[in-house]
Design a protein around this motif. Structure first.
Motif, PDB file in Angstrom:
ATOM      1  N   GLN A  10      41.636 -31.128  51.041  1.00 11.42           N
ATOM      2  CA  GLN A  10      42.966 -30.667  50.654  1.00 11.42           C
ATOM      3  C   GLN A  10      42.913 -30.278  49.175  1.00 11.42           C
ATOM      4  OE1 GLN A  10      45.974 -30.956  48.877  1.00 11.42           O
ATOM      5  NE2 GLN A  10      46.252 -29.202  50.214  1.00 11.42           N
ATOM      6  N   GLY A  11      42.703 -28.986  48.890  1.00  9.80           N
ATOM      7  CA  GLY A  11      42.546 -28.499  47.512  1.00  9.80           C
ATOM      8  C   GLY A  11      43.853 -28.016  46.906  1.00  9.80           C
ATOM      9  N   THR A  12      43.769 -27.571  45.660  1.00  8.61           N
ATOM     10  CA  THR A  12      44.973 -27.138  44.941  1.00  8.61           C
ATOM     11  C   THR A  12      45.592 -25.893  45.569  1.00  8.61           C
ATOM     12  OG1 THR A  12      43.868 -27.912  42.950  1.00  8.61           O
ATOM     13  CG2 THR A  12      45.844 -26.598  42.626  1.00  8.61           C
ATOM     14  N   THR A  13      44.746 -24.990  46.065  1.00  5.59           N
ATOM     15  CA  THR A  13      45.304 -23.733  46.559  1.00  5.59           C
ATOM     16  C   THR A  13      45.239 -23.613  48.072  1.00  5.59           C
ATOM     17  OG1 THR A  13      43.158 -22.681  46.192  1.00  5.59           O
ATOM     18  CG2 THR A  13      44.802 -22.435  44.455  1.00  5.59           C
ATOM     19  N   GLN A  81      42.671 -32.662  46.137  1.00  7.51           N
ATOM     20  CA  GLN A  81      43.050 -32.410  44.749  1.00  7.51           C
ATOM     21  C   GLN A  81      43.519 -33.761  44.198  1.00  7.51           C
ATOM     22  OE1 GLN A  81      46.841 -30.495  44.084  1.00  7.51           O
ATOM     23  NE2 GLN A  81      47.332 -30.403  46.258  1.00  7.51           N
ATOM     24  N   ARG A  82      43.092 -34.092  42.993  1.00  3.55           N
ATOM     25  CA  ARG A  82      43.398 -35.429  42.482  1.00  3.55           C
ATOM     26  C   ARG A  82      44.686 -35.414  41.641  1.00  3.55           C
ATOM     27  NH1 ARG A  82      38.075 -36.191  39.235  1.00  3.55           N
ATOM     28  NH2 ARG A  82      38.927 -34.223  38.447  1.00  3.55           N
ATOM     29  N   GLU A  83      45.171 -36.556  41.300  1.00  2.00           N
ATOM     30  CA  GLU A  83      46.308 -36.776  40.378  1.00  2.00           C
ATOM     31  C   GLU A  83      47.665 -36.306  40.910  1.00  2.00           C
ATOM     32  OE1 GLU A  83      43.836 -34.575  38.953  1.00  2.00           O
ATOM     33  OE2 GLU A  83      42.535 -36.134  38.166  1.00  2.00           O
ATOM     34  N   THR A  84      47.667 -35.297  41.782  1.00  2.00           N
ATOM     35  CA  THR A  84      48.916 -34.762  42.323  1.00  2.00           C
ATOM     36  C   THR A  84      49.703 -35.899  42.976  1.00  2.00           C
ATOM     37  OG1 THR A  84      47.976 -32.588  42.515  1.00  2.00           O
ATOM     38  CG2 THR A  84      49.816 -33.075  44.007  1.00  2.00           C
ATOM     39  N   VAL A 101      52.126 -31.449  40.747  1.00  6.40           N
ATOM     40  CA  VAL A 101      50.701 -31.095  40.793  1.00  6.40           C
ATOM     41  C   VAL A 101      49.998 -31.473  39.488  1.00  6.40           C
ATOM     42  CG1 VAL A 101      49.108 -29.126  41.073  1.00  6.40           C
ATOM     43  CG2 VAL A 101      51.183 -29.282  42.459  1.00  6.40           C
ATOM     44  N   TRP A 102      48.719 -31.756  39.588  1.00 14.58           N
ATOM     45  CA  TRP A 102      47.922 -32.190  38.437  1.00 14.58           C
ATOM     46  C   TRP A 102      48.082 -31.270  37.234  1.00 14.58           C
ATOM     47  CZ3 TRP A 102      43.652 -29.007  37.030  1.00 14.58           C
ATOM     48  CH2 TRP A 102      43.269 -28.058  37.964  1.00 14.58           C
ATOM     49  N   GLN A 103      48.281 -29.960  37.493  1.00 15.38           N
ATOM     50  CA  GLN A 103      48.370 -29.008  36.379  1.00 15.38           C
ATOM     51  C   GLN A 103      49.708 -29.074  35.639  1.00 15.38           C
ATOM     52  OE1 GLN A 103      48.004 -26.073  39.378  1.00 15.38           O
ATOM     53  NE2 GLN A 103      46.155 -25.203  38.510  1.00 15.38           N
ATOM     54  N   ALA A 133      49.434 -35.652  30.390  1.00 14.85           N
ATOM     55  CA  ALA A 133      50.359 -35.396  31.508  1.00 14.85           C
ATOM     56  C   ALA A 133      49.612 -35.070  32.804  1.00 14.85           C
ATOM     57  CB  ALA A 133      51.286 -34.247  31.145  1.00 14.85           C
ATOM     58  N   TYR A 134      48.327 -34.752  32.693  1.00 17.62           N
ATOM     59  CA  TYR A 134      47.461 -34.439  33.829  1.00 17.62           C
ATOM     60  C   TYR A 134      47.461 -35.568  34.884  1.00 17.62           C
ATOM     61  CZ  TYR A 134      42.518 -33.769  35.608  1.00 17.62           C
ATOM     62  OH  TYR A 134      41.371 -33.615  36.334  1.00 17.62           O
ATOM     63  N   PHE A 135      47.444 -36.805  34.432  1.00 19.75           N
ATOM     64  CA  PHE A 135      47.247 -37.933  35.354  1.00 19.75           C
ATOM     65  C   PHE A 135      48.578 -38.332  36.022  1.00 19.75           C
ATOM     66  CE2 PHE A 135      44.108 -38.115  31.885  1.00 19.75           C
ATOM     67  CZ  PHE A 135      42.989 -37.798  32.639  1.00 19.75           C
ATOM     68  N   GLY A 242      38.372 -38.447  45.719  1.00 17.91           N
ATOM     69  CA  GLY A 242      38.896 -37.294  44.999  1.00 17.91           C
ATOM     70  C   GLY A 242      37.872 -36.175  45.063  1.00 17.91           C
ATOM     71  N   ASP A 243      38.338 -34.931  45.030  1.00 16.51           N
ATOM     72  CA  ASP A 243      37.409 -33.825  45.333  1.00 16.51           C
ATOM     73  C   ASP A 243      36.216 -33.740  44.379  1.00 16.51           C
ATOM     74  OD1 ASP A 243      38.930 -32.810  43.236  1.00 16.51           O
ATOM     75  OD2 ASP A 243      39.762 -31.139  44.392  1.00 16.51           O
ATOM     76  N   GLN A 244      36.415 -34.073  43.128  1.00 15.46           N
ATOM     77  CA  GLN A 244      35.283 -33.923  42.196  1.00 15.46           C
ATOM     78  C   GLN A 244      34.236 -35.019  42.401  1.00 15.46           C
ATOM     79  OE1 GLN A 244      35.132 -31.110  40.915  1.00 15.46           O
ATOM     80  NE2 GLN A 244      37.218 -30.633  41.601  1.00 15.46           N
ATOM     81  N   GLN A 245      34.699 -36.212  42.707  1.00 14.32           N
ATOM     82  CA  GLN A 245      33.748 -37.287  43.017  1.00 14.32           C
ATOM     83  C   GLN A 245      33.058 -37.011  44.353  1.00 14.32           C
ATOM     84  OE1 GLN A 245      36.786 -37.742  41.704  1.00 14.32           O
ATOM     85  NE2 GLN A 245      36.829 -39.515  40.349  1.00 14.32           N
ATOM     86  N   GLY A 264      36.314 -24.466  40.892  1.00 12.87           N
ATOM     87  CA  GLY A 264      37.421 -24.202  41.818  1.00 12.87           C
ATOM     88  C   GLY A 264      38.588 -23.663  41.008  1.00 12.87           C
ATOM     89  N   THR A 265      39.796 -24.157  41.289  1.00 13.64           N
ATOM     90  CA  THR A 265      40.968 -23.786  40.489  1.00 13.64           C
ATOM     91  C   THR A 265      40.678 -24.106  39.022  1.00 13.64           C
ATOM     92  OG1 THR A 265      42.359 -24.349  42.349  1.00 13.64           O
ATOM     93  CG2 THR A 265      43.439 -24.231  40.210  1.00 13.64           C
ATOM     94  N   GLY A 266      40.193 -25.317  38.793  1.00 18.55           N
ATOM     95  CA  GLY A 266      39.675 -25.697  37.471  1.00 18.55           C
ATOM     96  C   GLY A 266      38.167 -25.853  37.583  1.00 18.55           C
ATOM     97  N   CYS A 267      37.555 -26.397  36.529  1.00 20.60           N
ATOM     98  CA  CYS A 267      36.110 -26.671  36.553  1.00 20.60           C
ATOM     99  C   CYS A 267      35.911 -28.124  36.174  1.00 20.60           C
ATOM    100  CB  CYS A 267      35.414 -25.870  35.454  1.00 20.60           C
ATOM    101  SG  CYS A 267      34.515 -24.489  36.055  1.00 20.60           S
ATOM    102  N   PHE A 268      35.059 -28.804  36.914  1.00 23.13           N
ATOM    103  CA  PHE A 268      34.909 -30.237  36.663  1.00 23.13           C
ATOM    104  C   PHE A 268      33.433 -30.599  36.674  1.00 23.13           C
ATOM    105  CE2 PHE A 268      39.012 -29.329  38.405  1.00 23.13           C
ATOM    106  CZ  PHE A 268      39.875 -30.032  37.585  1.00 23.13           C
ATOM    107  N   LEU A 269      32.961 -31.044  35.504  1.00 24.71           N
ATOM    108  CA  LEU A 269      31.561 -31.429  35.334  1.00 24.71           C
ATOM    109  C   LEU A 269      31.497 -32.948  35.375  1.00 24.71           C
ATOM    110  CD1 LEU A 269      28.783 -30.069  34.170  1.00 24.71           C
ATOM    111  CD2 LEU A 269      29.474 -31.204  32.084  1.00 24.71           C
TER     112      LEU A 269
END
Ligand SMILES: Nc1ncnc2c1ncn2[C@@H]1O[C@H](COP(=O)(O)OP(=O)(O)O)[C@@H](O)[C@H]1O
Ligand SMILES: O=P(O)(O)OC[C@H](O)CO
Length: 494
Positions: A10-13, A81-84, A101-103, A133-135, A242-245, A264-269
């Motif tokens: 279940q992603g952001t978009t 999608q996390r934090e949402t 939403v996380w954003q 505010a992201y979290f 969470g999707d990045q983990q 993805g919508t964002g970038c997560f390293l």
């Protein structure tokens, strides 16, 4: 042996469902975009019922495509999608407000108040996060403060909070199972990542009743089973992350020091740091990695808020491209950006800057800059943002990144991948399956039900599709990065 493992991504978009076979090949996939709601500048919402209905519809579609029955599916892994943040009534199952939403930036003022009260160091120490505010934490507070009667109902035990994993599991089990996993809990800014429990001090600081929070479990265990007719039988729900983990797991970064970057919508390293919660000195955050029962693992993370979303902006707001894939060809029609830089800080700057009030800009315009240069500068901005977090990660870990494993929708773009290799002077490795997020969720669920026996067995499934090697001179790289950093400095507010 059952034929498939199912991943719900279940992603952001969009909501996706993928049925993987044992070798990690995609047997069937269905995907559905859903509406993004922007009620005010800087605010982003989703309708939780849209999240749920799109997820169910792709689930049934993916099964129908290959005529798979519930009994063909060994287990379901969920990734999200996390934090949402979703708050709903536990009796009716109805959300009391849209998902924040996380954003979404609406709670920046609450973060300012926490910083003014000098609570930021305490929050950082306990949660591993740089207050933002992201979290989820301030988003829950906002709902309780702004929806009429919500705080009282929450205190009476009538309202539940969940990130998207919790919301999906609760609905899939018809309200029987109310859980989250450690990775998602670690993104709420309410979870003590060292003691592995909800933190009473932060809950009282934000005035959030503990009774509305889910039970926290490992990322790989059976939480319950589906109880919905649409899929024609019961399937165990056996993994969540969470999707990045999940992507870190799907890229088989099981060992300390292994790294992946998702576009993805964002970038997560993320870098696996084993059983150590490493504190960053360079603006990264500490988070919990997908962990098996009884052993918690950690990761360092650099979060970029806008990556693929900038390409959607080129398509939807500027009308410069018809679809995301076209951006690759257009960018390659020009040799460079003609001095222009796009800084897509549409929702502030994440790591390593953490500037809630920064907003985007196009800098360096001259009369000769045309639309192709703007498209190219937008693609380059993704690689520059990743550059900034890679350097922070190298500095924190003392590891010089020679290779970068990539995945996510925008990693399909060969121009971005080549420019990434050039600007980092690192080899970019793109695996055969770039649906690594879903794959990670499938692996976690598969390990819990014995579909897979070990991580070593899973590692056999990782195959390289293409590598991108640096082909840029040192001088060129240096001057382009200087230009980028000048552009970022122009929009920073602190
Ligand atoms: N060929 C492409 N080139 C550049 N960006 C792309 C391409 N294909 C997809 N994208 C971008 O990737 C993102 C979708 O990737 P995905 O991994 O599905 O993200 P999410 O999980 O955040 O919804 C979109 O923002 C889209 O603009
Ligand atoms: O939906 P994605 O893939 O952009 O991921 C969103 C992240 O989980 C936000 O932290």
């Amino acid at each position: 042996m059952k034929k498939y493992i199912m991943a719900l991504d279940q992603g952001t978009t969009s909501s996706r469902c993928i049925l993987f076979d044992k070798q990690g090949n995609i047997g069937s996939m269905a995907q559905k975009e859903f509406t993004q709601i922007y009620p005010k500048a800087g605010w982003v919402e989703h309708d939780p019922m849209d999240i749920w209905s799109s997820q169910i519809s792709v689930m049934t579609e993916a099964m129908a495509k290959i005529n798979a029955k519930a009994e063909d599916v060994a287990a379901i892994g969920i990734t999200n999608q996390r934090e949402t943040t979703i708050v709903w009534d536990k009796h009716t199952g109805k959300p009391v407000y849209n998902a924040i939403v996380w954003q979404c930036r609406r709670t920046s003022y609450i973060i300012d108040q926490l910083v003014e009260a000098e609570m930021d160091a305490m929050i950082r120490e306990k949660t591993g996060l740089i207050p933002d505010a992201y979290f989820s934490g301030t988003k829950i507070k906002w709902i309780l403060d702004h929806v009429e009667g919500a705080r009282e109902r929450a205190e009476n035990g009538d309202l539940l909070f969940g990130t998207v994993d919790t919301w999906l599991i609760w609905n899939l089990t018809e309200g029987k199972v109310f859980v989250t996993d450690y990775t998602n809990a670690s993104r709420t800014m309410l979870f003590n990542i060292k003691e592995c429990k909800w933190d009473d001090d932060i809950l009282s600081l934000l005035d959030i009743p503990k009774c509305m929070l889910p039970e926290v479990k490992s990322s790989s265990e059976v939480y319950g089973e589906t109880n919905i007719e649409a899929i024609g039988g019961k399937i165990p729900i056996a993994g969540a992350a969470g999707d990045q983990q999940a992507a870190l797991f799907g890229q088989c970064c099981f060992l300390e020091g292994e790294v992946k970057n998702t576009y993805g919508t964002g970038c997560f390293l993320l870098m696996n740091t084993g059983n150590k919660a490493v504190e960053s000195k360079n603006g990264l955050i500490t988070t919990i990695a997908a962990s098996m029962k009884g052993s918690i693992e950690y990761a360092l993370e650099g979060s970029v808020f806008v990556a693929g979303a900038a390409i959607q902006w080129l398509r939807d707001e500027l009308g410069l491209i018809e679809n995301a894939a076209m951006s690759e060809k257009i960018a390659m029609e020009v040799e460079d950006t003609n001095g222009a830089y796009v800084v897509p800080a549409f929702t502030g700057l994440g790591a390593p800057y953490w500037d809630q009030y920064a907003r985007g800009a196009i800098i360096g315009l001259t009369r000769g800059v045309n639309k192709n240069h703007i498209v190219r500068a937008t693609l380059e901005s993704i690689a520059y943002q990743v550059h900034d977090i890679v350097r922070a990660m190298e500095s924190d870990s003392g590891i010089d990144l020679k290779h970068l494993k990539v995945d996510g929708g925008a990693s399909a773009n060969n121009f971005i991948m080549q420019f990434q290799a050039d600007i980092l002077d690192t080899t970019v490795l793109r695996p055969r399956c770039i649906e690594t997020t879903a794959l990670g969720a499938a692996y976690l669920a598969g390990l819990a039900v014995g579909y897979y026996q070990s991580k070593e067995e899973i590692r056999e499934n990782w195959h390289l599709a293409r590598s991108f090697r640096s082909n840029m001179s040192e001088d060129d790289r240096y001057s382009r990065i200087q230009g980028w950093q000048g552009a970022v400095n122009r929009i920073r507010t602190k």
